[in-house]
Design a protein around this motif. Structure first.
Motif, PDB file in Angstrom:
ATOM      1  N   ASP A  40       0.827  -1.214   0.000  1.00  0.00           N
ATOM      2  CA  ASP A  40       0.000   0.000   0.000  1.00  0.00           C
ATOM      3  C   ASP A  40       0.856   1.257   0.000  1.00  0.00           C
ATOM      4  N   ASN A  68       0.489   2.662   9.944  1.00  0.00           N
ATOM      5  CA  ASN A  68      -0.804   3.345   9.799  1.00  0.00           C
ATOM      6  C   ASN A  68      -1.664   2.672   8.731  1.00  0.00           C
ATOM      7  N   SER A  69      -1.035   2.253   7.650  1.00  0.00           N
ATOM      8  CA  SER A  69      -1.776   1.559   6.599  1.00  0.00           C
ATOM      9  C   SER A  69      -2.370   0.251   7.116  1.00  0.00           C
ATOM     10  N   LEU A  71      -3.065  -0.505  10.269  1.00  0.00           N
ATOM     11  CA  LEU A  71      -4.122  -0.200  11.235  1.00  0.00           C
ATOM     12  C   LEU A  71      -5.407   0.213  10.525  1.00  0.00           C
ATOM     13  N   ASP A  72      -5.278   0.989   9.450  1.00  0.00           N
ATOM     14  CA  ASP A  72      -6.464   1.360   8.672  1.00  0.00           C
ATOM     15  C   ASP A  72      -7.149   0.128   8.099  1.00  0.00           C
ATOM     16  N   LYS A  73      -6.340  -0.817   7.611  1.00  0.00           N
ATOM     17  CA  LYS A  73      -6.903  -2.048   7.044  1.00  0.00           C
ATOM     18  C   LYS A  73      -7.620  -2.859   8.122  1.00  0.00           C
ATOM     19  N   ARG A  75      -8.960  -1.747  10.911  1.00  0.00           N
ATOM     20  CA  ARG A  75     -10.202  -1.042  11.278  1.00  0.00           C
ATOM     21  C   ARG A  75     -11.296  -1.252  10.237  1.00  0.00           C
ATOM     22  N   SER A  76     -10.921  -1.195   8.960  1.00  0.00           N
ATOM     23  CA  SER A  76     -11.941  -1.352   7.917  1.00  0.00           C
ATOM     24  C   SER A  76     -12.488  -2.772   7.892  1.00  0.00           C
TER      25      SER A  76
END
Length: 168
Positions: A40, A68-69, A71-73, A75-76
């Motif tokens: 990503d 951060n990438s 963690l975003d994944k 969470r989604s």
């Protein structure tokens, strides 16, 4: 870093990929998630053509971007149900009416419960009925029957024990 632009960060990512993946895997506990996060950020760096602000610690910057990438994944993905959860929902919605076997079993259990209640001492049966069927409070039952609340509690406990024993 001589070239602190996105191209320089991409080059550093390519050269340090194995080390970054190892560190991210240790941090996240998942090698696939680490690989996805690094992919990503590579794509993100590839799509930006302008020059960013100079980065003092580019390796740390790449680690933070990848973290951060990831963690975003995470969470989604938490917003969606797993396949087994979706199947359970559909199964529960498929036919809310009980089938013939369930109806027969419920009738059989109801008959056993009524038989057990008929065999129960009269005061226990009365206390149980007033509390569970008529939904009276323990104090109301005590006043109604002219007995103490503690006796109501004991009779209710004995009634429950009696039914559990008979229903086995």
């Amino acid at each position: 870093m001589s070239d602190s632009g996105f191209k320089g960060l991409r080059d550093l990512l390519t050269r340090s990929y194995a080390d970054l993946k190892r560190r991210l895997t240790l941090q996240l506990g998942n090698a696939d998630l680490a690989s996805d996060a690094l992919q990503d950020i590579w794509v993100r760096l590839e799509t930006h053509k302008d020059t960013p602000e100079p980065v003092q610690h580019p390796l740390s910057y790449l680690m933070r971007m990848a973290t951060n990438s990831a963690l975003d994944k995470i969470r989604s993905e938490k917003r969606f149900l797993r396949g087994e959860e979706v199947e359970l929902i559909f199964e529960s919605m498929s036919d809310p009416a009980p089938g013939p076997e369930q109806v027969s079993q419920a009738r059989s259990e109801s008959e056993r419960l009524l038989l057990a209640m008929e065999q129960m001492p009269a005061r226990q049966r009365r206390v149980l009925t007033l509390i569970r069927v008529d939904e009276m409070s323990r104090q109301e039952v005590a006043d109604y029957l002219g007995i103490s609340v503690s006796l109501v509690d004991r009779e209710l406990k004995r009634a429950h024990e009696f039914i559990v024993e008979k229903m086995r």
